[in-house]
Design a protein around this motif. Structure first.
Motif, PDB file in Angstrom:
ATOM      1  N   LEU A 185       0.918  -1.115  -0.008  1.00  0.00           N
ATOM      2  CA  LEU A 185      -0.070   0.046   0.012  1.00  0.00           C
ATOM      3  C   LEU A 185       0.938   1.361  -0.006  1.00  0.00           C
ATOM      4  O   LEU A 185       0.462   2.388  -0.664  1.00  0.00           O
ATOM      5  N   SER A 216      -1.722   6.086  -5.012  1.00  0.00           N
ATOM      6  CA  SER A 216      -2.963   5.412  -5.678  1.00  0.00           C
ATOM      7  C   SER A 216      -3.907   4.810  -5.001  1.00  0.00           C
ATOM      8  O   SER A 216      -5.095   4.899  -5.556  1.00  0.00           O
ATOM      9  N   TYR A 217      -3.770   4.205  -3.944  1.00  0.00           N
ATOM     10  CA  TYR A 217      -4.767   3.556  -3.085  1.00  0.00           C
ATOM     11  C   TYR A 217      -5.664   4.638  -2.529  1.00  0.00           C
ATOM     12  O   TYR A 217      -6.785   4.637  -2.502  1.00  0.00           O
ATOM     13  N   ASN A 220      -7.914   6.124  -5.224  1.00  0.00           N
ATOM     14  CA  ASN A 220      -8.961   5.377  -5.949  1.00  0.00           C
ATOM     15  C   ASN A 220      -9.857   4.582  -5.038  1.00  0.00           C
ATOM     16  O   ASN A 220     -10.722   4.188  -5.455  1.00  0.00           O
ATOM     17  N   VAL A 221      -9.328   4.301  -3.879  1.00  0.00           N
ATOM     18  CA  VAL A 221     -10.224   3.390  -2.883  1.00  0.00           C
ATOM     19  C   VAL A 221     -10.685   4.363  -1.901  1.00  0.00           C
ATOM     20  O   VAL A 221     -11.769   5.062  -2.179  1.00  0.00           O
ATOM     21  N   TYR A 270      -3.352  -4.882  -6.116  1.00  0.00           N
ATOM     22  CA  TYR A 270      -4.350  -3.799  -5.887  1.00  0.00           C
ATOM     23  C   TYR A 270      -5.709  -4.417  -6.062  1.00  0.00           C
ATOM     24  O   TYR A 270      -6.501  -3.707  -5.295  1.00  0.00           O
ATOM     25  N   THR A 273      -6.332  -5.816  -2.587  1.00  0.00           N
ATOM     26  CA  THR A 273      -6.253  -4.882  -1.328  1.00  0.00           C
ATOM     27  C   THR A 273      -7.410  -3.827  -1.748  1.00  0.00           C
ATOM     28  O   THR A 273      -8.028  -3.500  -0.517  1.00  0.00           O
ATOM     29  N   ARG A 274      -7.820  -3.525  -2.751  1.00  0.00           N
ATOM     30  CA  ARG A 274      -8.982  -2.289  -2.938  1.00  0.00           C
ATOM     31  C   ARG A 274     -10.462  -2.714  -2.333  1.00  0.00           C
ATOM     32  O   ARG A 274     -11.470  -1.828  -2.149  1.00  0.00           O
ATOM     33  N   ASP A 275     -10.605  -3.916  -2.093  1.00  0.00           N
ATOM     34  CA  ASP A 275     -11.968  -4.539  -1.595  1.00  0.00           C
ATOM     35  C   ASP A 275     -11.882  -4.791  -0.041  1.00  0.00           C
ATOM     36  O   ASP A 275     -12.790  -5.169   0.503  1.00  0.00           O
ATOM     37  N   SER A 293     -17.653  -4.175  -0.905  1.00  0.00           N
ATOM     38  CA  SER A 293     -16.901  -2.990  -1.527  1.00  0.00           C
ATOM     39  C   SER A 293     -17.349  -1.997  -2.181  1.00  0.00           C
ATOM     40  O   SER A 293     -18.342  -2.317  -2.978  1.00  0.00           O
TER      41      SER A 293
END
Length: 489
Positions: A185, A216-217, A220-221, A270, A273-275, A293
């Motif tokens: 991350l 970026s995390y 975007n998340v 990615y 981890t995004r969820d 998510s």
């Protein structure tokens, strides 16, 4: 009877007056309560109160005595001398840490224990937020006695020092050396998942909203560095994290331009981890059986996989998990493109088509679609784009409603390729898949399976083209396109 009504009204007014007085805010009534502290500033009042005199000394040591002597109004949550004795010496002996520590006990404006809300989230001077529960608690400290008034504010005596907590992003950074997921991350500050991320990071380099754009995390998340909001993050231990990333690799095949970077592994991490982040701090007793998510991925919350107690942080909660086992059939979310989400059109003007708001007679539910009943030229077309497509086989459906004609409508879908203009002829060069012309039957409200195609490199499809027929004024209609990824055998 008239006299009785008049007496009743007088009694009602008297009761209301008593109620209003009894519910008034003590801060508003401070001038008439006979408190001698009203003649001194908060700093002086705290220093002169034996129970919290040690905190008064810290105010002087950090310079906050001058802040609390100013004309602005403040609230101070002053820990008892016994509570201060339990504070880590490393905090008390470091000037920067001590200043943040003291600031975490002070809020601008007055917060008395008489509150309209059961609890309020209030901003402290160190830019951290704490939950104030009236006369009961602030953060994880209990209020011993509330509402000690001074000339420029109020202080409450608490039984525990309010040591500033890390936020979720600070915790991740602090553990990047011991956690593979945390390390990844943090790495996303260097690697841009999307082209837009690189542009945002260029702005962040100049200091423009750097906290939310530099990674970026976060961009975007969720911005897990944001103190104002609350989040839950499931942080997997290395074995569970690596297993989930490995599951995703066949679906995120990417050829990297940099031999030092494994793009497949980076994107698989990615999309794993995004969820695992959510915009609410779920206490353990409040964790739902399933979570979905923001990207539409649903999974079961297996509390038997939680390691230790939840980690309470300044902007939420982290659960350390042995694993979060998400089924591939849930992870590979279908891509649905609504007809109104077109990126362009041609062989006709904007007046050739319109967005309609209709009711589906088979379900009674509303829906929107696009209808071009009689374009001005043959092969009117509309273009679309799809983001984050997996490297797998996709089944493709459209839902197209032909409710104005008594005969089928013929239209065609091409996926991928590039638009090519030769003279006055427009075509698609090298499409990934051409499904050919298919009939849209009269008043058929069911999704129609066009067929399937393969994607070997995951990523975006920048061109999806829907064509009307080859005869002038052939109509075109579309509610949505749906791409359903297959789980590989």
């Amino acid at each position: 009877m008239i006299i009785l009504n008049l007496n009743y009204k007088r009694l009602l007014v008297s009761l209301l007056t008593v109620a209003l007085v009894s519910c008034s805010n003590p801060w508003d009534d401070r001038e008439s309560n006979g408190d001698s502290n009203l003649d001194v500033t908060l700093n002086e009042a705290i220093t002169n109160t034996a129970e919290v005199s040690q905190f008064g000394k810290l105010l002087i040591q950090t310079g906050y005595d001058k802040v609390l002597a100013a004309s602005k109004t403040y609230t101070v949550f002053a820990p008892t001398n016994e509570a201060l004795a339990k504070v880590d010496a490393a905090i008390l002996n470091d000037a920067e840490s001590l200043k943040k520590f003291v600031a975490n006990h002070i809020a601008l404006t007055s917060f008395s224990s008489v509150r309209k809300n059961t609890e309020d989230k209030i901003l402290m001077l160190d830019d951290k937020y704490l939950i104030f529960k009236g006369s009961t608690a602030i953060g994880d400290a209990a209020i011993v006695t509330a509402d000690h008034y001074a000339a420029n504010g109020v202080f409450h005596i608490i039984n525990k020092a309010l040591t500033p907590k890390l936020n979720i992003w600070e915790y991740i950074n602090a553990n990047k050396g011991t956690s593979a997921m945390s390390a990844y991350l943090v790495y996303l500050k260097e690697f841009s998942i999307y082209k837009e991320d690189a542009d945002a990071k260029a702005k962040a380099a100049t200091g423009f909203l750097a906290d939310s754009l530099s990674n970026s995390y976060l961009r975007n998340v969720y911005n897990l560095n944001n103190e104002k909001n609350s989040y839950t993050l499931f942080l997997m231990e290395d074995a569970g994290y690596n297993a989930e990333v490995t599951k995703m690799k066949p679906y995120l095949t990417k050829t990297s331009n940099d031999p030092k970077k494994d793009s497949t592994a980076i994107y698989s991490s990615y999309f794993t981890t995004r969820d695992l982040a959510f915009p609410k701090a779920y206490k353990k007793s409040e964790l739902p059986k399933t979570l979905t998510s923001r990207f539409g991925v649903q999974f079961d919350v297996d509390q038997t996989q939680i390691v230790g107690e939840p980690i309470q942080l300044s902007n939420g909660i982290i659960y350390i998990m042995k694993k979060v086992d998400v089924k591939l059939s849930d992870r590979l979310v279908p891509t649905v493109i609504q007809g109104e989400a077109y990126t362009g059109y041609g062989n006709g003007s904007r007046s050739s088509f319109s967005s309609r708001e209709l009711i589906d007679p088979t379900t009674g539910l509303p829906y929107n679609d696009i209808m071009a009943p009689a374009p001005g030229a043959a092969q009117f077309y509309m273009t679309y784009a799809a983001k984050d497509m997996f490297s797998t086989t996709y089944k493709v459906y459209w839902r197209a409603i032909n409710d104005q004609l008594t005969v089928p409508i013929s239209q065609r879908l091409q996926v991928g390729g590039k638009l090519q203009i030769t003279g006055i002829v427009i075509s698609v060069l090298n499409p990934l898949k051409d499904f050919g012309y298919k009939d849209v039957l009269v008043k058929d409200y069911n999704p129609f399976l066009l067929g399937s195609f393969d994607i070997t490199q995951s990523g975006n499809i920048d061109l999806i083209t829907l064509w009307a027929g080859t005869v002038a004024k052939n109509p075109l209609t579309i509610d949505y396109l749906k791409f359903v990824p297959d789980v590989k055998k």
